[in-house]
Motif scaffolding. Structure first.
Motif, PDB file in Angstrom:
ATOM      1  N   ALA A 173      -8.786 -23.409  27.020  1.00 19.82           N
ATOM      2  CA  ALA A 173      -8.029 -22.753  27.859  1.00 19.82           C
ATOM      3  C   ALA A 173      -7.163 -23.191  28.843  1.00 19.82           C
ATOM      4  O   ALA A 173      -6.945 -22.909  30.046  1.00 19.82           O
ATOM      5  CB  ALA A 173      -8.835 -21.490  28.527  1.00 19.82           C
ATOM      6  N   ILE A 174      -6.736 -24.485  28.367  1.00 17.08           N
ATOM      7  CA  ILE A 174      -5.619 -25.136  29.394  1.00 17.08           C
ATOM      8  C   ILE A 174      -4.472 -24.652  28.887  1.00 17.08           C
ATOM      9  O   ILE A 174      -3.821 -24.939  27.637  1.00 17.08           O
ATOM     10  CB  ILE A 174      -5.866 -26.806  29.178  1.00 17.08           C
ATOM     11  CG1 ILE A 174      -7.413 -27.250  29.423  1.00 17.08           C
ATOM     12  CG2 ILE A 174      -4.757 -27.563  29.968  1.00 17.08           C
ATOM     13  CD1 ILE A 174      -7.551 -28.818  29.097  1.00 17.08           C
ATOM     14  N   PRO A 175      -3.437 -24.310  29.946  1.00 12.91           N
ATOM     15  CA  PRO A 175      -2.132 -23.811  29.604  1.00 12.91           C
ATOM     16  C   PRO A 175      -1.385 -24.945  28.977  1.00 12.91           C
ATOM     17  O   PRO A 175      -1.496 -26.318  29.380  1.00 12.91           O
ATOM     18  CB  PRO A 175      -1.646 -23.632  31.023  1.00 12.91           C
ATOM     19  CG  PRO A 175      -2.795 -23.368  31.720  1.00 12.91           C
ATOM     20  CD  PRO A 175      -3.917 -24.353  31.531  1.00 12.91           C
ATOM     21  N   HIS A 176      -0.536 -24.712  28.057  1.00  8.60           N
ATOM     22  CA  HIS A 176       0.329 -25.778  27.360  1.00  8.60           C
ATOM     23  C   HIS A 176       1.273 -26.425  28.336  1.00  8.60           C
ATOM     24  O   HIS A 176       1.587 -27.523  28.141  1.00  8.60           O
ATOM     25  CB  HIS A 176       1.043 -25.152  26.279  1.00  8.60           C
ATOM     26  CG  HIS A 176       0.224 -24.816  25.229  1.00  8.60           C
ATOM     27  ND1 HIS A 176       0.681 -24.402  23.778  1.00  8.60           N
ATOM     28  CD2 HIS A 176      -1.197 -24.564  24.882  1.00  8.60           C
ATOM     29  CE1 HIS A 176      -0.239 -23.830  23.027  1.00  8.60           C
ATOM     30  NE2 HIS A 176      -1.529 -24.200  23.499  1.00  8.60           N
ATOM     31  N   SER A 177       1.509 -25.891  29.279  1.00 12.71           N
ATOM     32  CA  SER A 177       2.462 -26.531  30.587  1.00 12.71           C
ATOM     33  C   SER A 177       1.718 -27.520  31.138  1.00 12.71           C
ATOM     34  O   SER A 177       2.351 -28.718  31.715  1.00 12.71           O
ATOM     35  CB  SER A 177       2.704 -25.426  31.505  1.00 12.71           C
ATOM     36  OG  SER A 177       1.823 -24.760  32.002  1.00 12.71           O
ATOM     37  N   GLN A 178       0.203 -27.783  31.048  1.00 10.16           N
ATOM     38  CA  GLN A 178      -0.608 -28.853  31.418  1.00 10.16           C
ATOM     39  C   GLN A 178      -0.884 -30.028  30.516  1.00 10.16           C
ATOM     40  O   GLN A 178      -1.508 -30.779  30.802  1.00 10.16           O
ATOM     41  CB  GLN A 178      -1.896 -28.384  32.094  1.00 10.16           C
ATOM     42  CG  GLN A 178      -1.392 -27.535  33.391  1.00 10.16           C
ATOM     43  CD  GLN A 178      -2.598 -26.882  34.156  1.00 10.16           C
ATOM     44  OE1 GLN A 178      -2.910 -25.864  34.370  1.00 10.16           O
ATOM     45  NE2 GLN A 178      -3.740 -27.845  34.381  1.00 10.16           N
ATOM     46  N   VAL A 179      -0.170 -29.742  29.218  1.00  8.99           N
ATOM     47  CA  VAL A 179      -0.440 -30.643  28.373  1.00  8.99           C
ATOM     48  C   VAL A 179       0.538 -31.533  28.248  1.00  8.99           C
ATOM     49  O   VAL A 179       2.009 -31.474  27.945  1.00  8.99           O
ATOM     50  CB  VAL A 179      -0.579 -30.015  26.893  1.00  8.99           C
ATOM     51  CG1 VAL A 179      -0.800 -30.970  25.728  1.00  8.99           C
ATOM     52  CG2 VAL A 179      -1.697 -29.214  27.048  1.00  8.99           C
ATOM     53  N   LEU A 180       0.473 -32.763  28.415  1.00 12.04           N
ATOM     54  CA  LEU A 180       1.528 -33.885  28.475  1.00 12.04           C
ATOM     55  C   LEU A 180       1.896 -34.400  26.885  1.00 12.04           C
ATOM     56  O   LEU A 180       1.064 -34.765  26.332  1.00 12.04           O
ATOM     57  CB  LEU A 180       1.188 -35.214  29.134  1.00 12.04           C
ATOM     58  CG  LEU A 180       0.841 -34.852  30.662  1.00 12.04           C
ATOM     59  CD1 LEU A 180       0.223 -36.153  31.298  1.00 12.04           C
ATOM     60  CD2 LEU A 180       2.341 -34.611  31.598  1.00 12.04           C
ATOM     61  N   THR A 181       3.251 -34.140  26.535  1.00 14.12           N
ATOM     62  CA  THR A 181       3.590 -34.599  25.391  1.00 14.12           C
ATOM     63  C   THR A 181       4.901 -35.170  25.384  1.00 14.12           C
ATOM     64  O   THR A 181       5.600 -34.430  25.858  1.00 14.12           O
ATOM     65  CB  THR A 181       3.363 -33.383  24.296  1.00 14.12           C
ATOM     66  OG1 THR A 181       3.770 -33.746  23.120  1.00 14.12           O
ATOM     67  CG2 THR A 181       4.233 -32.222  24.869  1.00 14.12           C
ATOM     68  N   ASN A 182       5.266 -36.122  24.469  1.00 14.75           N
ATOM     69  CA  ASN A 182       6.485 -36.551  24.256  1.00 14.75           C
ATOM     70  C   ASN A 182       6.600 -36.883  22.669  1.00 14.75           C
ATOM     71  O   ASN A 182       7.642 -37.545  22.240  1.00 14.75           O
ATOM     72  CB  ASN A 182       6.920 -37.881  24.924  1.00 14.75           C
ATOM     73  CG  ASN A 182       5.929 -39.204  24.883  1.00 14.75           C
ATOM     74  OD1 ASN A 182       4.939 -39.039  23.973  1.00 14.75           O
ATOM     75  ND2 ASN A 182       6.086 -39.986  25.715  1.00 14.75           N
ATOM     76  N   LEU A 183       5.593 -36.421  21.839  1.00 14.10           N
ATOM     77  CA  LEU A 183       5.732 -36.510  20.735  1.00 14.10           C
ATOM     78  C   LEU A 183       7.058 -36.463  19.851  1.00 14.10           C
ATOM     79  O   LEU A 183       7.325 -37.108  18.874  1.00 14.10           O
ATOM     80  CB  LEU A 183       4.552 -35.776  19.908  1.00 14.10           C
ATOM     81  CG  LEU A 183       4.394 -35.757  18.343  1.00 14.10           C
ATOM     82  CD1 LEU A 183       3.848 -37.204  18.060  1.00 14.10           C
ATOM     83  CD2 LEU A 183       3.356 -34.485  17.936  1.00 14.10           C
ATOM     84  N   ALA A 184       7.715 -35.481  20.165  1.00 16.46           N
ATOM     85  CA  ALA A 184       8.979 -34.949  19.589  1.00 16.46           C
ATOM     86  C   ALA A 184       9.650 -36.172  19.425  1.00 16.46           C
ATOM     87  O   ALA A 184      10.567 -36.312  18.603  1.00 16.46           O
ATOM     88  CB  ALA A 184       9.703 -33.738  20.261  1.00 16.46           C
ATOM     89  N   ASN A 185       9.919 -36.885  20.506  1.00 15.28           N
ATOM     90  CA  ASN A 185      10.667 -37.924  20.755  1.00 15.28           C
ATOM     91  C   ASN A 185      10.523 -39.459  20.217  1.00 15.28           C
ATOM     92  O   ASN A 185      11.352 -40.219  19.818  1.00 15.28           O
ATOM     93  CB  ASN A 185      11.156 -38.189  21.936  1.00 15.28           C
ATOM     94  CG  ASN A 185      11.906 -36.870  22.766  1.00 15.28           C
ATOM     95  OD1 ASN A 185      12.797 -36.451  22.257  1.00 15.28           O
ATOM     96  ND2 ASN A 185      11.512 -36.664  23.900  1.00 15.28           N
ATOM     97  N   TYR A 186       9.152 -39.826  19.986  1.00 15.53           N
ATOM     98  CA  TYR A 186       8.863 -40.960  19.430  1.00 15.53           C
ATOM     99  C   TYR A 186       7.856 -41.021  18.246  1.00 15.53           C
ATOM    100  O   TYR A 186       7.723 -41.893  17.869  1.00 15.53           O
ATOM    101  CB  TYR A 186       8.003 -41.512  20.622  1.00 15.53           C
ATOM    102  CG  TYR A 186       8.627 -41.774  22.079  1.00 15.53           C
ATOM    103  CD1 TYR A 186       9.760 -42.677  22.037  1.00 15.53           C
ATOM    104  CD2 TYR A 186       8.473 -40.897  22.900  1.00 15.53           C
ATOM    105  CE1 TYR A 186      10.406 -42.753  23.353  1.00 15.53           C
ATOM    106  CE2 TYR A 186       9.097 -40.818  24.383  1.00 15.53           C
ATOM    107  CZ  TYR A 186      10.050 -41.791  24.502  1.00 15.53           C
ATOM    108  OH  TYR A 186      11.140 -42.082  25.419  1.00 15.53           O
TER     109      TYR A 186
END
Length: 342
Positions: free
Chosen positions: A280-293
């Motif tokens: 139940a962790i908000p997606h806004s608190q999930v760090l992600t840069n997968l789209a770019n790398y």
């Protein structure tokens, strides 16, 4: 350890002081990959979350990427390279099969540091961070540079549309320093391995036997491209990552709502979302840069960490639950508290 005496006694704590990163200079979009294999942007994005990946240019190397990330971390920390006691390089794709950490040490000018490689694929950075922390906790060392770096483009079959869309090249670094126990930045960790499932994701040695003398033969020194059973790896991740994070949070008496950030190995956006939803962790608190790398293996966690530190999302005192998972099969988790430069 060369050039520096140990501390007088155990310090008990590990401070996360500074970060750095580097990436391949060539950006390859999904549409560009579609010119080589039968795929397209929509297919890749909806299944993985990846939009582009970075590939090393002709003048880049694994050692060079690692050194560039390390220099950025040293600059943020305000440290001279010769103040380092250890350069620990997490990589599965060294420039030299005997190891690339000593080359990175030389490129950095870290003349007083011992340097060695640690291989645990996509779990490598967290495993290296945990390993390095033991030297600092005992007082054997004062300052350590942990680098996660991989050049997976060298080991991808670029005509296999199932796997070539996933991977990229990058490096991330973290500067660690011994500190008092009440300032500790490594609040807990868990590590696991299961070699019985290793064939789900590997780079196997080729079965190339060559004649030697008098009917004897020897094994040729070559490896196959990355081989992956994608569905099995996905099922492994969505099952084991929540389990190890739950164990970590229980051991550290931490609840999910006490976390500032969730930082997972950047393999597939659906995995990141599924783990966040489980706690139940908000997606806004999930760090992600997968789209770019894409998936840069041992580099994904420190590369993302560095971006979030530099853009101000991660602040001193923030608690970060992190998990790495992948080939081996291996997986681990750590609860981190960012300190930043003093």
């Amino acid at each position: 350890m060369a050039g520096s005496a140990p501390l007088s006694g155990p310090s008990g704590g590990v401070a996360l002081v500074a970060s750095g990163s580097a990436r391949g200079e060539q950006q390859i979009s999904n549409d560009q990959l579609g010119q080589r294999v039968d795929t397209n942007d929509e297919w890749i994005r909806t299944r993985t979350g990846i939009q582009a990946r970075r590939i090393c240019g002709p003048d880049q190397s694994l050692s060079g990427l690692a050194a560039d990330a390390g220099r950025e971390a040293l600059s943020m920390a305000g440290w001279d390279a010769d103040s380092l006691d250890l350069v620990l390089l997490a990589t599965s794709t060294p420039d030299d099969l005997f190891g690339s950490a000593p080359k990175v040490q030389a490129l950095l000018g870290a003349r007083n540091a011992v340097a060695f490689d640690l291989t645990a694929a996509c779990s490598g950075f967290l495993f290296a961070l945990i390993t390095a922390s033991q030297f600092l906790r005992t007082g054997a060392m004062r300052r350590v540079l942990v680098i996660g770096a991989d050049q997976l483009s060298s080991w991808v079959d670029w005509d296999d549309r199932r796997s070539c869309v996933l991977f990229g090249d990058g490096a991330g670094a973290l500067a660690l320093e011994a500190c008092p126990a009440d300032q500790d930045g490594l609040l807990g960790f868990q590590m696991r391995s299961d070699g019985s499932r290793g064939e789900c994701l590997n780079v196997p040695q080729s079965r190339d036997r060559r004649p030697l003398v008098d009917g004897s033969s020897h094994q040729g020194g070559h490896y196959e491209p990355i081989q992956m059973i994608g569905q099995e790896v996905y099922k492994f991740a969505v099952r084991e990552v929540p389990a190890i994070l739950k164990a970590l949070l229980q051991d550290t008496a931490t609840s999910a709502d006490q976390l500032d950030w969730l930082l997972l190995h950047q393999a597939n956006q659906r995995i990141l979302d599924a783990v966040a939803d489980r706690f139940a962790i908000p997606h806004s608190q999930v760090l992600t840069n997968l789209a770019n790398y894409g998936n840069t293996s041992a580099a994904t966690i420190p590369l993302m960490l560095d971006e979030a530190v530099r853009d101000g999302r991660i602040q001193p005192g923030h608690r970060i639950a992190s998990s790495g998972f992948g080939a081996g099969l291996s997986w681990g988790a750590a609860l981190l508290r960012w300190q930043g430069p003093s």
